[in-house]
Design a protein around this motif. Structure first.
Motif, PDB file in Angstrom:
ATOM      1  N   ARG A   9       9.785 -12.651   2.633  1.00  0.00           N
ATOM      2  CA  ARG A   9       8.796 -11.799   3.274  1.00  0.00           C
ATOM      3  C   ARG A   9       7.794 -12.639   4.061  1.00  0.00           C
ATOM      4  O   ARG A   9       7.353 -13.670   3.566  1.00  0.00           O
ATOM      5  N   LEU A  40       0.025  -5.897   4.117  1.00  0.00           N
ATOM      6  CA  LEU A  40       1.091  -6.742   3.579  1.00  0.00           C
ATOM      7  C   LEU A  40       2.256  -6.702   4.557  1.00  0.00           C
ATOM      8  O   LEU A  40       2.981  -5.719   4.620  1.00  0.00           O
ATOM      9  N   THR A  42      -2.363  -2.312   1.842  1.00  0.00           N
ATOM     10  CA  THR A  42      -2.618  -2.323   0.406  1.00  0.00           C
ATOM     11  C   THR A  42      -4.109  -2.580   0.171  1.00  0.00           C
ATOM     12  O   THR A  42      -4.849  -2.817   1.127  1.00  0.00           O
ATOM     13  N   VAL A  99       5.782  -6.980   5.826  1.00  0.00           N
ATOM     14  CA  VAL A  99       7.035  -6.967   5.085  1.00  0.00           C
ATOM     15  C   VAL A  99       8.208  -7.342   5.998  1.00  0.00           C
ATOM     16  O   VAL A  99       9.028  -8.186   5.654  1.00  0.00           O
ATOM     17  N   TYR A 106       2.708  -2.877   5.089  1.00  0.00           N
ATOM     18  CA  TYR A 106       2.055  -1.835   4.288  1.00  0.00           C
ATOM     19  C   TYR A 106       0.582  -2.143   4.223  1.00  0.00           C
ATOM     20  O   TYR A 106       0.187  -3.308   4.183  1.00  0.00           O
ATOM     21  N   PRO A 151      16.234 -12.000  -0.688  1.00  0.00           N
ATOM     22  CA  PRO A 151      15.493 -12.161  -1.947  1.00  0.00           C
ATOM     23  C   PRO A 151      14.829 -10.853  -2.346  1.00  0.00           C
ATOM     24  O   PRO A 151      14.542 -10.023  -1.491  1.00  0.00           O
ATOM     25  N   SER A 152      14.587 -10.688  -3.629  1.00  0.00           N
ATOM     26  CA  SER A 152      13.998  -9.432  -4.063  1.00  0.00           C
ATOM     27  C   SER A 152      12.565  -9.329  -3.559  1.00  0.00           C
ATOM     28  O   SER A 152      11.841 -10.326  -3.471  1.00  0.00           O
ATOM     29  N   GLY A 153      12.191  -8.153  -3.132  1.00  0.00           N
ATOM     30  CA  GLY A 153      10.856  -7.929  -2.593  1.00  0.00           C
ATOM     31  C   GLY A 153      10.697  -8.305  -1.136  1.00  0.00           C
ATOM     32  O   GLY A 153       9.593  -8.316  -0.607  1.00  0.00           O
ATOM     33  N   CYS A 154      11.831  -8.607  -0.446  1.00  0.00           N
ATOM     34  CA  CYS A 154      11.719  -9.053   0.945  1.00  0.00           C
ATOM     35  C   CYS A 154      11.649  -7.887   1.926  1.00  0.00           C
ATOM     36  O   CYS A 154      11.411  -8.076   3.102  1.00  0.00           O
ATOM     37  N   GLY A 155      11.860  -6.668   1.444  1.00  0.00           N
ATOM     38  CA  GLY A 155      11.729  -5.519   2.348  1.00  0.00           C
ATOM     39  C   GLY A 155      13.017  -4.775   2.609  1.00  0.00           C
ATOM     40  O   GLY A 155      13.141  -4.057   3.603  1.00  0.00           O
ATOM     41  N   LYS A 156      14.000  -4.900   1.734  1.00  0.00           N
ATOM     42  CA  LYS A 156      15.286  -4.225   1.955  1.00  0.00           C
ATOM     43  C   LYS A 156      15.153  -2.703   1.817  1.00  0.00           C
ATOM     44  O   LYS A 156      15.667  -1.951   2.631  1.00  0.00           O
ATOM     45  N   SER A 157      14.441  -2.282   0.773  1.00  0.00           N
ATOM     46  CA  SER A 157      14.249  -0.844   0.612  1.00  0.00           C
ATOM     47  C   SER A 157      13.388  -0.280   1.737  1.00  0.00           C
ATOM     48  O   SER A 157      13.606   0.840   2.205  1.00  0.00           O
ATOM     49  N   THR A 158      12.436  -1.079   2.182  1.00  0.00           N
ATOM     50  CA  THR A 158      11.615  -0.671   3.321  1.00  0.00           C
ATOM     51  C   THR A 158      12.510  -0.395   4.529  1.00  0.00           C
ATOM     52  O   THR A 158      12.346   0.613   5.222  1.00  0.00           O
TER      53      THR A 158
HETATM   54  N1  LIG Z   1       4.520   1.982  -0.419  1.00  0.00           N
HETATM   55  C1  LIG Z   1       4.200   0.690  -0.501  1.00  0.00           C
HETATM   56  N2  LIG Z   1       2.921   0.287  -0.374  1.00  0.00           N
HETATM   57  C2  LIG Z   1       2.589  -1.010  -0.442  1.00  0.00           C
HETATM   58  N3  LIG Z   1       3.461  -2.003  -0.645  1.00  0.00           N
HETATM   59  C3  LIG Z   1       4.758  -1.689  -0.785  1.00  0.00           C
HETATM   60  C4  LIG Z   1       5.195  -0.322  -0.726  1.00  0.00           C
HETATM   61  N4  LIG Z   1       6.539  -0.301  -0.904  1.00  0.00           N
HETATM   62  C5  LIG Z   1       6.916  -1.582  -1.067  1.00  0.00           C
HETATM   63  N5  LIG Z   1       5.858  -2.414  -0.993  1.00  0.00           N
HETATM   64  C6  LIG Z   1       5.894  -3.885  -1.084  1.00  0.00           C
HETATM   65  O1  LIG Z   1       6.646  -4.328   0.010  1.00  0.00           O
HETATM   66  C7  LIG Z   1       7.505  -5.382  -0.367  1.00  0.00           C
HETATM   67  C8  LIG Z   1       8.936  -5.030  -0.019  1.00  0.00           C
HETATM   68  O2  LIG Z   1       9.345  -3.950  -0.820  1.00  0.00           O
HETATM   69  P1  LIG Z   1      10.837  -3.427  -0.805  1.00  0.00           P
HETATM   70  O3  LIG Z   1      11.184  -2.993   0.570  1.00  0.00           O
HETATM   71  O4  LIG Z   1      10.950  -2.392  -1.875  1.00  0.00           O
HETATM   72  O5  LIG Z   1      11.634  -4.737  -1.222  1.00  0.00           O
HETATM   73  P2  LIG Z   1      13.137  -4.935  -1.729  1.00  0.00           P
HETATM   74  O6  LIG Z   1      13.820  -3.607  -1.707  1.00  0.00           O
HETATM   75  O7  LIG Z   1      13.738  -5.933  -0.793  1.00  0.00           O
HETATM   76  O8  LIG Z   1      13.058  -5.501  -3.122  1.00  0.00           O
HETATM   77  C9  LIG Z   1       7.281  -5.604  -1.838  1.00  0.00           C
HETATM   78  O9  LIG Z   1       6.435  -6.704  -1.995  1.00  0.00           O
HETATM   79  C10 LIG Z   1       6.620  -4.368  -2.313  1.00  0.00           C
HETATM   80  O10 LIG Z   1       5.742  -4.636  -3.369  1.00  0.00           O
END
Ligand SMILES: Nc1ncnc2c1ncn2[C@@H]1O[C@H](COP(=O)(O)OP(=O)(O)O)[C@@H](O)[C@H]1O
Ligand SMILES: [Mg+2]
Lengths: 252, 269
Positions: free
Chosen positions: B215, B22, B17, B24, B15, B43-50
């Motif tokens: 991450r 950043l 920022t 991911v 991403y 781990p939380s914040g590792c990019g799963k939702s991404t």
């Molecule tokens: N749209 C975005 N812009 C910038 N950073 C992002 C964005 N979405 C997520 N992040 C960052 O990317 C990292 C991974 O996010 P995410 O995929 O949501 O993690 P998870 O679902 O594993 O907790 C996090 O550090 C988050 O802060």
């Protein structure tokens, strides 16, 4: 149900009796303070004017408000969807809103001398579009990303997302703002009507009462304005009930 | 070799920022065969939702490919269904009309009445019969999540993406929903990817568990869950085999978090 109707009526009656007594005990003459019993004769004497002027006030308020809704929603959408536009427009809007409209009224009245309808609608619009723009932009910009993703992941266009989710989700905020806006627009209309020479509307009637020191007429206008204001407000409430009744249940 | 229906190959994403890019995901590889169900933990914040947003075509990766049926995903496609931790039901619609939302968007062969029948059938399958005309706020959290699952499945998607859908539920409700997931998988075949932070959930529901590293995340570990005859039972989670798998995953997560249990102990003494 009985309580909802009887109690307010009794309260109003008690209020009127006190008012009448106050004037009677102090022996105030008509030109100092009108009493409730003077109001009806004043209204009846000018009843035709009341309806003509009342209509002028009503339609110009409504047109100004509708203009405010169109422009306010447009601004709200622009600011709600684009970060850059929000950063650009917000300070301008705040600055514009911060100027007391009472000072703008004479300027507009001079700028477009004689264009009574235009002036009045313009002020009603200027004074009332700000809360609408702000509420719509906040409603749209605080839409949780998941709501958007649910539709975007199915390939929905921005327009579809707006119609199916963003717009309905913003309706409660919009109606909240509209309730404020309708009151403001009404104030705007009256300001302009009172200030413009040879104006129209209940404001002008009030002004002519002032010029001729006809206190009962002035008070009768005040009461008529009160009724009109209540009428406008409850129209908005009825619209809210029709289009956003689900929000009530959610907050309960 | 294109064996998986979902094929994630060398996916790298960062991403931009305010404080610079950043990173991911870094060279992530995951493959889900047709009809398979894969869990991803990390781990939380590792990019799963991404990762889920990339599979759904909501974003494009900087490098590497996300493929569905061997085709590179560049934009959202209607053959995907999604559910999140937040059930995101629309309060102004009844439960039934919430479930029907996707068929108003994607082109389907179903008529309106067929879609409605299907919605009712799905709601019944997840135990929401009789709640069709209720508003979302009248339902409990677990019930809303069930409705959200029905909505994700209504348009018969090939791929189901679940991003911590049970994360906000209490333990008992969660176990109910696990069993509902098994039922859905039998009745409504789909290929699925489940993001979760619950290791027991991952081995109870999935055929395979992928552990993502911290991450920027790559595929750190892959565990195959042995097949059982018939649907899994909750009691199996307390069996010897399950405990061993959980310990392995636990250890991998700690590595992903940058902690090494062996050294931790020394520090503790
Ligand atoms: N749209 C975005 N812009 C910038 N950073 C992002 C964005 N979405 C997520 N992040 C960052 O990317 C990292 C991974 O996010 P995410 O995929 O949501 O993690 P998870 O679902 O594993 O907790 C996090 O550090 C988050 O802060
Ligand atoms: Mg997440």
């Amino acid at each position: 149900m009985v309580q909802k109707i009887i109690v307010p009526i009794v309260a109003v009656l008690i209020f009127l009796v006190f008012w009448e007594l106050l004037v009677w005990i102090n022996g105030w003459p008509n030109y100092k303070m009108a009493s409730p019993s003077d109001l009806w004769p004043a209204f009846w004497k000018f009843r035709e004017l009341f309806f003509v002027m009342g209509w002028d006030t009503l339609w110009r308020t409504v047109v100004g408000l509708m203009l405010a809704v169109v422009v306010g929603v447009a601004f709200g959408m622009i600011m709600g969807f684009s970060r850059i536009m929000r950063d650009a427009l917000y300070p301008l809007l705040v600055g514009f809103n911060a100027i007391p409209k009472a000072t703008v009224v004479p300027i507009v009245a001079l700028m477009f001398v004689g264009a009574h309808d235009f002036n009045t609608i313009l002020i009603a619009f200027m004074i009332s579009f700000f809360p609408i723009a702000v509420s719509v932009s906040i409603g749209l910009s605080t839409l949780e990303p998941e709501y958007r993703d649910i539709l975007r992941s199915l390939g929905a266009s921005r327009m579809t997302i707006f119609w199916k989710i963003a717009l309905p989700k913003t309706l409660p905020e919009f109606f909240g703002a509209l309730k404020v806006a309708v009151t403001l627009a009404f104030i705007g209309t009256n300001l302009m009507e009172i200030v413009s020479p040879h104006g129209k509307g209940l404001g002008a009637l009030f002004d002519s009462g002032k010029t001729s020191s006809d206190y009962p007429l002035m008070f009768a206008v005040l009461i008529a304005l009160g009724f009109l204001g209540i009428f406008l407000y409850y129209i908005v409430v009825a619209l809210e009930k029709t289009f956003a009744s689900w929000a009530e249940r959610e907050s309960q | 070799m294109e064996d998986g229906l979902i094929e994630i190959k060398g996916v790298t994403h960062s991403y931009s920022t305010q404080s610079g890019p950043l990173p991911v995901l870094k060279d992530l590889n995951i493959s889900v065969p047709e009809g398979g169900f894969v869990a991803v933990v990390g781990p939380s914040g590792c990019g799963k939702s991404t990762l889920t947003r990339l599979i759904a075509g909501l974003m494009k990766p900087n490098a590497g490919d996300v493929k569905l049926h061997g085709e590179v995903v560049t934009s959202p496609r209607s053959s995907v269904g999604m559910a999140f931790q937040n059930p995101v039901l629309l309060e102004w619609r009844s439960i039934l009309r919430n479930v029907l939302l996707p068929v108003e968007i994607v082109p389907t062969k179903m008529s309106r009445s067929q879609a409605e029948d299907r919605a009712r059938r799905l709601l019944k399958l997840v135990g929401l019969q009789g709640f069709e005309d209720k508003r979302p706020s009248e339902l409990s959290g677990g019930m809303r999540q069930r409705a959200s699952l029905c909505r994700a499945l209504i348009h018969q998607p090939e791929v189901l993406i679940l991003d911590e859908p049970f994360g906000a539920l209490d333990a008992f409700t969660r176990e109910d929903l696990w069993q509902i997931m098994h039922r859905l998988r039998i009745e409504e075949p789909f290929t699925g990817i489940l993001i979760t932070h619950d290791l027991r959930e991952s081995i109870f529901l999935a055929d395979e568990v992928f552990v993502m590293s911290g991450r920027p995340a790559h595929t750190q570990f892959r565990l195959t869950v042995p097949k059982t005859d018939g649907p899994r039972e909750l009691t199996q989670l307390y069996g010897h085999e399950a405990v061993e798998m959980l310990a392995t995953l636990r250890h991998q997560i700690e590595i992903a978090q940058g902690r090494f249990p062996g050294e931790d102990k020394k520090v503790g003494i």
